[in-house]
Design an enzyme around this catalytic site. Sequence first.
Site, PDB file in Angstrom:
ATOM      1  N   ALA A 179       0.819  -1.216   0.000  1.00  0.00           N
ATOM      2  CA  ALA A 179       0.000   0.000   0.000  1.00  0.00           C
ATOM      3  C   ALA A 179       0.855   1.268   0.000  1.00  0.00           C
ATOM      4  CB  ALA A 179      -0.923   0.010   1.225  1.00  0.00           C
ATOM      5  N   LYS A 180       2.146   1.156   0.261  1.00  0.00           N
ATOM      6  CA  LYS A 180       3.010   2.338   0.381  1.00  0.00           C
ATOM      7  C   LYS A 180       3.527   2.776  -1.000  1.00  0.00           C
ATOM      8  CE  LYS A 180       2.177   2.169   4.725  1.00  0.00           C
ATOM      9  NZ  LYS A 180       2.881   1.509   5.793  1.00  0.00           N
TER      10      LYS A 180
END
Length: 378
Positions: A179-180
Amino acid sequence: MIPYARQEIGEEEIAAVAEALRSDWLTTGPQVDAFEREFAAATGAREAVALSSGTAALHAALHVLDLGPGDEVIVPAMTFSATANAVLYVGATPVFADVDARTLLIDPQSVAERISPRTRAIIAVDYAGQPADYKELKSLCASHRIRLVSDACHALGATYDGEKVGSLADISTFSFHPAKHMTTGEGGMCTTGDAELARNMRRFRNHGLDSDHRTRSQTGRHAYDLVELGFNYRLTDIQCALGRVQLKRLPGILARRSAIAGRYEAAFRDLKKVKPLTRLPDRTHAWHLFVVRLDTEGLGMTRDEAFAQLRAAGIGANVHYAAVHLLSLYRKRFGFRPGHCPKAEAAANAIITLPLFPSMADSDVEKVIAGVRQLERH
Ligand SMILES: *Cc1c(COP(=O)(O)O)cnc(C)c1O
């Protein structure tokens, strides 16, 4: 459903991973050194140390700063629980500071109020990708002789007063969760300007041993000593090969995230009851998350109702985060009650994270905008 986050993996990443798989080193090999060097250069830090997750990076940082039982570490109440959990890992006590209601960044005033003779460190979180108030936090650290850790898991690529996130604190931590901004599947990194802290973090990630497998292989020696208790927090060469390609893509990833965020900001400018968080001067935003705050009373619906309405429209909204001190573990262990960090608690019931990722189509961005504008008209 448009997801709130999505990784960007191309053929170059797949080729780099395949090449690592065919090499002599699947872990603790040359890809780790190269990834660390390139990451240090990208963040303006002297040293970078690769770890198996952002959480392991936080644990390593607090360990080498010699924090332990009896020590207090100030953390913001609005963050991912891993920030505070790392304080528990080393046996220290987390002290929750409130956040600024406009930005959800740790509030230096609240930090100052919670500093005690036992305070040994502050962990700043660059919430959503906007750097925290490093000038004020550094000055508090200097006057109380305490250490500053930057949980920069949201802010790779951001700058504060022209300086890169990663070189603003004693140690900064990053995550490579999908998700980063960039991913290695799971993974993390610590950056620091202090070569001894870096050396100690490399030892900590390798059980606490004074040499690693590759060094022993190269020198033809078998002997090693266990100097302290560490963990197996290593990042593999396979993952570092992936990370190196992702890091090369970072400028493009940041530019696309910033363009989408700019479109959202422009499209919501006239809304009265749904407001993006405030952006501060003197810093650039890395746009990990695009968070809006709802005037739930004005809208006549709860955050959870708004959340459900967005989901029903195919918009994968999310919430970052619940106030950490009110999660069961922290309530039970420390007896926290509502009212301890009122601004973080109020925000936790009023925020929604909108989808934001580089491969998001412009048509999906417009669909999210229409869904959010619909909240005011419901
Ligand atoms: C993602 C994240 C972490 C933890 O990173 P992992 O790689 O998932 O262990 C820590 N702090 C913050 C603020 C994060 O967003």
